[in-house]
Design an enzyme around this catalytic site. Structure first.
Site, mmCIF file in Angstrom:
data_model
loop_
_atom_site.group_PDB
_atom_site.id
_atom_site.type_symbol
_atom_site.label_atom_id
_atom_site.label_comp_id
_atom_site.label_asym_id
_atom_site.label_seq_id
_atom_site.Cartn_x
_atom_site.Cartn_y
_atom_site.Cartn_z
ATOM 1 N N LEU A 168 -49.768 -46.772 96.893
ATOM 2 C CA LEU A 168 -50.053 -46.479 98.419
ATOM 3 C C LEU A 168 -50.185 -44.896 98.379
ATOM 4 O O LEU A 168 -51.060 -44.422 99.158
ATOM 5 C CB LEU A 168 -49.149 -46.873 99.329
ATOM 6 C CG LEU A 168 -49.403 -48.438 99.610
ATOM 7 C CD1 LEU A 168 -48.207 -48.723 100.608
ATOM 8 C CD2 LEU A 168 -50.649 -48.994 100.237
ATOM 9 N N ASP A 219 -39.847 -32.223 107.819
ATOM 10 C CA ASP A 219 -40.809 -32.330 107.175
ATOM 11 C C ASP A 219 -41.825 -33.218 107.886
ATOM 12 O O ASP A 219 -42.516 -33.845 107.250
ATOM 13 C CB ASP A 219 -40.635 -32.699 105.608
ATOM 14 C CG ASP A 219 -41.899 -32.619 104.806
ATOM 15 O OD1 ASP A 219 -42.519 -31.682 105.168
ATOM 16 O OD2 ASP A 219 -41.926 -33.226 103.579
#
Ligand SMILES: *[C@@H]1O[C@H](CO)[C@@H](O)[C@H](O)[C@H]1NC(C)=O
Ligand SMILES: *[C@@H]1O[C@H](CO)[C@@H](O)[C@H](O)[C@H]1NC(C)=O
Ligand SMILES: *[C@@H]1O[C@H](CO)[C@@H](O)[C@H](O)[C@H]1NC(C)=O
Ligand SMILES: *[C@@H]1O[C@H](CO)[C@@H](O)[C@H](O)[C@H]1NC(C)=O
Ligand SMILES: *[C@@H]1O[C@H](CO)[C@@H](O)[C@H](O)[C@H]1NC(C)=O
Ligand SMILES: *[C@@H]1O[C@H](CO)[C@@H](O)[C@H](O)[C@H]1NC(C)=O
Ligand SMILES: *[C@@H]1O[C@H](CO)[C@@H](O)[C@H](O)[C@H]1NC(C)=O
Ligand SMILES: *[C@@H]1O[C@H](CO)[C@@H](O)[C@H](O)[C@H]1NC(C)=O
Ligand SMILES: *[C@@H]1O[C@H](CO)[C@@H](O)[C@H](O)[C@H]1NC(C)=O
Ligand SMILES: *[C@@H]1O[C@H](CO)[C@@H](O)[C@H](O)[C@H]1NC(C)=O
Ligand SMILES: *[C@@H]1O[C@H](CO)[C@@H](O)[C@H](O)[C@H]1NC(C)=O
Length: 839
Positions: free
Chosen positions: A528, A647
């Site tokens: 993915l 993040d």
């Protein structure tokens, strides 16, 4: 929502008054000052408040001339940091330093002949010049002492050969080279010498040392990527101490070195012999230690040591020159192209690029405004004079039209340069690698045997684990148990978790074989993407449940810390807008996390795809914005832990089948203790473009760093542009572009054209307003996530105006307040603190 806390407000008002009072007392001590009407005669000095610097007349070395200068107080050997009349000394000891009749600072002799003037006429009365502990002499009115912005004249704007920490040196971007520092002529003569140092702002800024007269370059730092100078690979660890270049507006930038440790005396200078040095004071030996001295002669730092199209590298601590791929030395020793480029203005060409990694990029780059590295490559191919290109994170696309000058090959660090070569020269490169393959395959047979042996042993160790593990065993009740049992990573890097046992919900432990089967042996077709510390594969459990498996790559050493961090954190979190962890696997050397599968992948696959972006109409985008805001609010405030994600970015927002956003990738998140609100990190992690200035610059992070990233995300979602690669003709990134439109009163131009029809204008403008508040450079002035959610949901709320102030101008008191999770509004003489409490 509750608001102002009266008691708090009063306490802080009192604090503020005490602070003012202190400043007032401070200003009364006049031995740091020259007031209008007072004079400093030869022999008199003024001393900064805590006796760091001293100002007066001096004679350097064996000189018989007198100069007005600033030097370190109390050193046996005088170290001069600044000189006023460097080119016009006084002979004899009748010199006088005072504020002249026109309001300028002047140096005169006994007869009143002016030898030097600050040329800053001012009609204000009550003028004073004060020497500060940072080595700055500042001319202002008595009322405005110490107020940087109200200074009439500052010595740090007119430096001689020395840069002192914490002082800003302003640079005019459009003016090109700014050779701010000029060396002394020799140790006995401070007049302007042969060398200078400053910043070349063209393209992307870099620090350069020149020979003064010929303007020949002696050394350069490489380009500034808004974090480090890319030509100084060891700077990755250095920059945390605070070197920074800050763009003020399209014309102005300044550089500053924030010295964290005020007791450590430090200076940067260009020596009379042309060396650029950083020196720190060693109080034990009472000498200056040289931290670096550049360029050392004969080294690769020496400017263009190997000539144009040459490559300098260090072999056995000696510098060695060679020509770049596709270039040979001609009889005069210059590197020349082997095969002419096949260029054709129609753009069709057979030329290609040789990829050279880990270099200091060539000098004299041109910046190209493009969206991706492919566009950058094509931009170079289309231009017949382009010799190379590079796509640098934080800067974007750089191309080189002229010769490739001053290129160094680093052992580690550095950037990737794509050198344009003719087809034939690229072919020979390929042939060379073919012979290498043959050579390798012979050695390979031997190595293969060893690898097979190791692999066999590895499999065996897996089996040994598997048999007692059984199918799906019950998880350990505490992480300590997991630690001792599986011999997990050392947790010393994660102090905030010290001694706190893992008490989260029990998580299923999957065996390696189950996950291997579910993902078809981690087949490429099931991949993915790449997470923070390893690849992510799609899998289907025997029951039919779809999962996403994140596998820690064994090669990444530091990933272990992040793995554990993520596992502990996310297992404890339950929220509709956070991705859910289903289980984990720790077996032999394997570390894996199992998540719910998100059929719509991540937000960036929609947002930045020309065709798929139309599927995201305004309503969907707004729902996504709200969802992310709620998820973040949960992390910051509503979960039992206070978590800073660190993040947040588009690729970390996953979408389920209903396009509900889910925040993922907690590898870098940090838990804040009950009363710990600000933290400091040695490793700055995160993603360029999403990092708040105080985090990128000082490694300081708080909930407000996430708010900044959220603001960037908002702008990206609204505009459909990536912040990092956004380029318009006059702005270098999306945030600056947004500020520009905002200031010009046309924020609606930011809205993605592909949603303009489906868009609720008021809602979108409200979102842009919130985004602008979130990306303010001052952490103090950014709203909390609680306020953000309130602003997004509230109708007709009147929002404060965003300001683009400069983070370094905030006091530590203000910092402390905000880190406690409060919002403060600063006006000139009042501080109000508002506390946003839960509903
Ligand atoms: C400091 O102030 C006192 C009194 O105002 C004055 O007598 C003295 O000359 C001043 N000293 C200097 C160095 O200006
Ligand atoms: C002071 O300078 C002299 C001459 O440069 C040098 O010999 C001496 O060692 C220095 N003293 C100290 C304490 O650095
Ligand atoms: C002042 O001027 C007079 C006459 O020009 C000169 O003789 C004298 O040396 C000067 N004094 C100083 C200190 O420069
Ligand atoms: C100058 O300072 C004195 C005393 O601090 C004050 O009374 C006066 O108003 C000031 N003058 C101006 C023009 O600010
Ligand atoms: C910068 O330099 C340019 C050209 O030299 C000049 O026109 C401009 O006014 C300068 N800007 C500032 C802020 O000093
Ligand atoms: C500076 O330049 C002058 C003239 O070019 C030369 O004579 C002198 O030796 C140079 N000084 C140094 C320190 O390089
Ligand atoms: C060095 O450069 C400055 C500024 O361009 C100039 O004023 C000075 O005369 C130069 N010095 C020498 C020795 O060339
Ligand atoms: C600051 O510098 C001084 C002097 O070098 C040193 O003794 C002290 O340990 C430093 N403090 C910190 C926090 O680094
Ligand atoms: C070698 O190459 C340089 C740079 O292209 C050129 O100026 C010079 O004339 C060449 N010398 C010979 C002998 O071809
Ligand atoms: C440029 O390329 C086109 C297409 O390959 C070709 O037809 C044309 O002749 C070329 N022109 C030159 C000057 O090589
Ligand atoms: C080609 O590249 C050079 C060097 O970067 C640049 O000066 C020139 O403007 C470019 N030409 C075109 C047509 O873009």
């Amino acid at each position: 929502m509750g608001f102002t806390n009266k008691t708090q407000k009063n306490i802080h008002r009192i604090l503020f008054i005490v602070l003012l009072h202190f400043l007032h007392v401070f200003a009364q001590t006049n031995n740091s000052r020259i007031d209008q009407g007072q004079v400093i005669r030869d022999g008199d000095t003024i001393i900064s408040p805590t006796q760091v610097f001293e100002l007066g007349f001096f004679s350097p070395g064996n000189s018989r001339f007198k100069y007005v200068g600033i030097w370190y107080y109390g050193f046996q050997n005088r170290t001069v940091a600044w000189v006023a009349n460097r080119d016009n000394p006084i002979s004899g000891d009748s010199g006088v330093f005072r504020i002249g009749n026109d309001g300028s600072l002047i140096v005169t002799d006994g007869n009143g002949t002016v030898y030097w003037s600050s040329n800053s006429p001012s009609a204000a009365s009550n003028l004073t010049a004060m020497l500060f502990d940072n080595g700055n002499l500042m001319l202002s009115t008595v009322q405005n002492i110490g107020v940087d912005t109200d200074a009439i004249w500052r010595s740090c704007d007119h430096p001689t050969d020395t840069y002192l920490p914490n002082l800003r040196v302003y640079l005019n971007i459009t003016a090109g080279d700014s050779r701010s520092f000029v060396s002394w002529r020799n140790p006995n003569d401070p007049s302007k010498g042969n060398y200078s140092m400053g910043v070349d702002t063209r393209g992307s800024p870099q620090v350069v040392a020149w020979e003064n007269q010929s303007r020949r370059r002696l050394w350069r730092s490489g380009h500034w990527n808004y974090q480090i100078f890319i030509g100084i690979p060891q700077m990755r660890s250095l920059f945390l101490y605070g070197f920074n270049l800050v763009t003020v507006n399209d014309e102005l930038m300044y550089f500053i070195f924030n010295n964290r440790n005020a007791t450590l005396l430090m200076r940067f200078m260009v020596q009379w012999n042309g060396l650029v040095q950083q020196l720190t004071w060693n109080s034990q030996t009472s000498t200056w230690d040289v931290m670096f001295s550049l360029p050392s002669s004969g080294s690769c730092e020496e400017y263009n040591r190997c000539g144009d199209f040459g490559l300098c590298r260090i072999v056995n601590s000696a510098s060695v020159c060679s020509c770049m791929e596709g270039f040979d030395r001609n009889s005069t020793g210059a590197c020349v192209r082997r095969t002419r480029l096949n260029c054709n203005s129609t753009g069709s060409t057979t030329d290609g690029f040789f990829r050279r990694t880990g270099v200091k990029l060539p000098d004299f780059a041109d910046q190209l405004v493009v969206g991706s590295s492919d566009d950058c490559k094509n931009g170079c191919l289309m231009n017949c004079s382009c010799n190379a290109y590079a796509y640098v994170s934080g800067i974007g696309c750089l191309i080189w039209g002229g010769n490739l000058v001053d290129v160094e090959q680093f052992g580690q660090g550095g950037e990737t340069l794509f050198i344009r070569l003719a087809d034939a020269d690229l072919e020979s490169g390929k042939k060379a690698s073919k012979t290498l393959v043959i050579a390798l395959s012979v050695t390979g047979a031997v190595v293969l045997g060893i690898i097979l042996l190791l692999l066999w042993r590895f499999r065996r160790s897996l089996k040994e684990c598997r048999s007692p593990c059984g199918k799906t065993k019950t998880p350990p009740s505490t992480l300590e148990a997991a630690n001792s049992q599986e011999n997990l990573v050392d947790m010393s890097g994660q102090q905030e978790l010290d001694g706190k046992p893992y008490e989260g919900p029990s998580l299923p432990l999957y065996t390696f074989s189950v996950l291997e089967a579910a993902t078809d042996g981690f087949a490429n077709k099931n991949k993915l993407g790449q997470g923070g510390f390893g690849p992510v594969h799609k899998g289907i459990l025997p029951g039919g449940q779809e999962i996403a498996v994140k596998r820690l790559s064994r090669s990444s050493g530091q990933g272990l810390v992040e793995f554990k961090n993520e596992m502990i954190l996310i297992a404890k979190l339950q929220h509709r807008n956070l991705v859910r962890l289903l289980g984990y696997c720790i077996e032999g050397e394997e570390r894996m996390l199992v998540y719910e599968y998100m059929p719509n992948k991540s937000l960036d696959t929609f947002l930045f795809d020309a065709t798929k972006k139309t599927e995201l109409n305004w309503k969907t985008r707004f729902n996504i914005i709200e969802g992310i805001a709620r998820g973040l609010l949960y992390l910051h405030r509503d979960s039992r832990l206070r978590i800073i994600h660190r993040d947040l970015k588009v690729s970390n927002i996953l979408l389920d089948e209903e396009m509900t956003p889910k925040i993922s990738d907690f590898g870098m998140a940090r838990i804040f203790g009950g009363n710990q609100n600000e933290a400091n990190t040695i490793r700055v992690v995160g993603t360029y473009g999403y990092m708040s200035p105080e985090y990128a610059m000082e490694g300081l992070f708080s909930v407000k760093s996430d708010v900044y990233s959220f603001g960037v995300l908002l702008l990206e979602i609204i505009s459909g542009h990536r912040n990092n690669s956004f380029r318009s003709h006059d702005s270098t990134n999306l945030i600056r572009h947004a500020w520009k439109l905002w200031k010009e009163g046309k924020p609606d131009e930011l809205i993605d054209p592909s949603i303009i029809d489906s868009c609720d204008k008021t809602e979108a403008l409200q979102c842009i307003h919130v985004a602008m508040l979130c990306v303010q450079s001052s952490a103090v002035q950014r709203p909390t996530m609680a306020s953000v959610v309130f602003m997004l949901e509230g109708e007709n709320t009147s929002l404060p105006q965003p300001t683009e102030v400069d983070i370094t101008s905030l006091s530590s008191v203000e910092m402390d307040l905000i880190m406690e999770g409060r919002e403060i509004n600063i006006s000139s003489n009042d501080v109000t603190i508002t506390e946003v409490s839960g509903r």
